[in-house]
Enzyme design. Sequence first.
Site, short mmCIF file in Angstrom:
data_model
loop_
_atom_site.label_atom_id
_atom_site.label_comp_id
_atom_site.label_asym_id
_atom_site.label_seq_id
_atom_site.Cartn_x
_atom_site.Cartn_y
_atom_site.Cartn_z
N ALA A 71 0.84 -1.20 0.00
CA ALA A 71 0.00 0.00 0.00
C ALA A 71 0.87 1.25 0.00
CB ALA A 71 -0.91 0.00 1.22
N GLY A 115 0.14 -5.46 0.36
CA GLY A 115 -0.97 -5.41 -0.58
C GLY A 115 -0.62 -5.99 -1.94
N GLU A 118 -1.18 -9.53 -1.63
CA GLU A 118 -2.62 -9.77 -1.49
C GLU A 118 -3.36 -9.66 -2.81
OE1 GLU A 118 -3.64 -8.44 3.04
OE2 GLU A 118 -2.69 -6.93 1.75
N GLU A 138 3.52 -6.40 7.08
CA GLU A 138 2.81 -5.32 7.78
C GLU A 138 3.16 -5.22 9.25
OE1 GLU A 138 0.15 -6.45 4.25
OE2 GLU A 138 1.44 -7.51 5.68
#
Length: 264
Positions: A71, A115, A118, A138
């Site tokens: 992200a 992300g 993901e 994270e």
Amino acid sequence: MNLNTIANLKTIDVEVQDDVGLITLNSPSNNNALSTLMFKELTMMLDHFESTEAIGAIVITGNEKVFAAGADISEIQDKDFIDVYNEQFITAGWERITTCRKPVIAAVAGYALGGGCEIAMMCDFILAADNALFGQPEIKIGTIPGAGGTQRLTRLVGKSKAMEMILTGRFMDAEEAERSGLVSRILPVSELVDEALKTASKISSFSRPSVMMAKAAVNLSQENSLTEGVKMERSLFYSTFSLEDQKEGMAAFIEKRQPEFKNK
């Protein structure tokens, strides 16, 4: 038609190669960080390819050094709970891949972290370059995966390995990812996108309704008991017998020729 110009894209590039839509994450200044703008553009092009009859499958890739490094932290570091809750951060913009009825292939080279890992797992399967590295780091910045990392990674590689990766932030290389079931195949980085496009084109050559039903049936296996999953599979299997493509495919098999599917 130059889709990049028409759509005024700033963070991704798009191409159509025969019957395949290719989306390339292209924000090199921040290692393809997943920004709000990138997801807006990604969603727009997924919508476009989903609604384009000539497109049978979609490939999402990055560059040779990074697929997506997570992200865009600069966008979210100052947000409070009420900010992310009210705007439905992630839920509102990140999950279009998961609702695509057409197959979506992730072609991952270099880093797929946070992300980035993901969204690769949101795709139907992952082809990995030999330099690919996957991770959910994270925990190192005081938070946890929020785009399905704790759920999809665990389903793909098992609880023990997923727990270790998520609690330590350790990266997984391509060989371990293939052994663990995270990726389907490893390819030389120079061949990755070409092979992904060939694979997508092969899928596109089959009956589109049957492909979408097959995809739906496999996805059901991740969310239902075996009994319920087989029941749904059987219903989808029966429904293929209403297709012209099923009649053509079986006739072509008997007649020892290539089928000519009409996608209906």
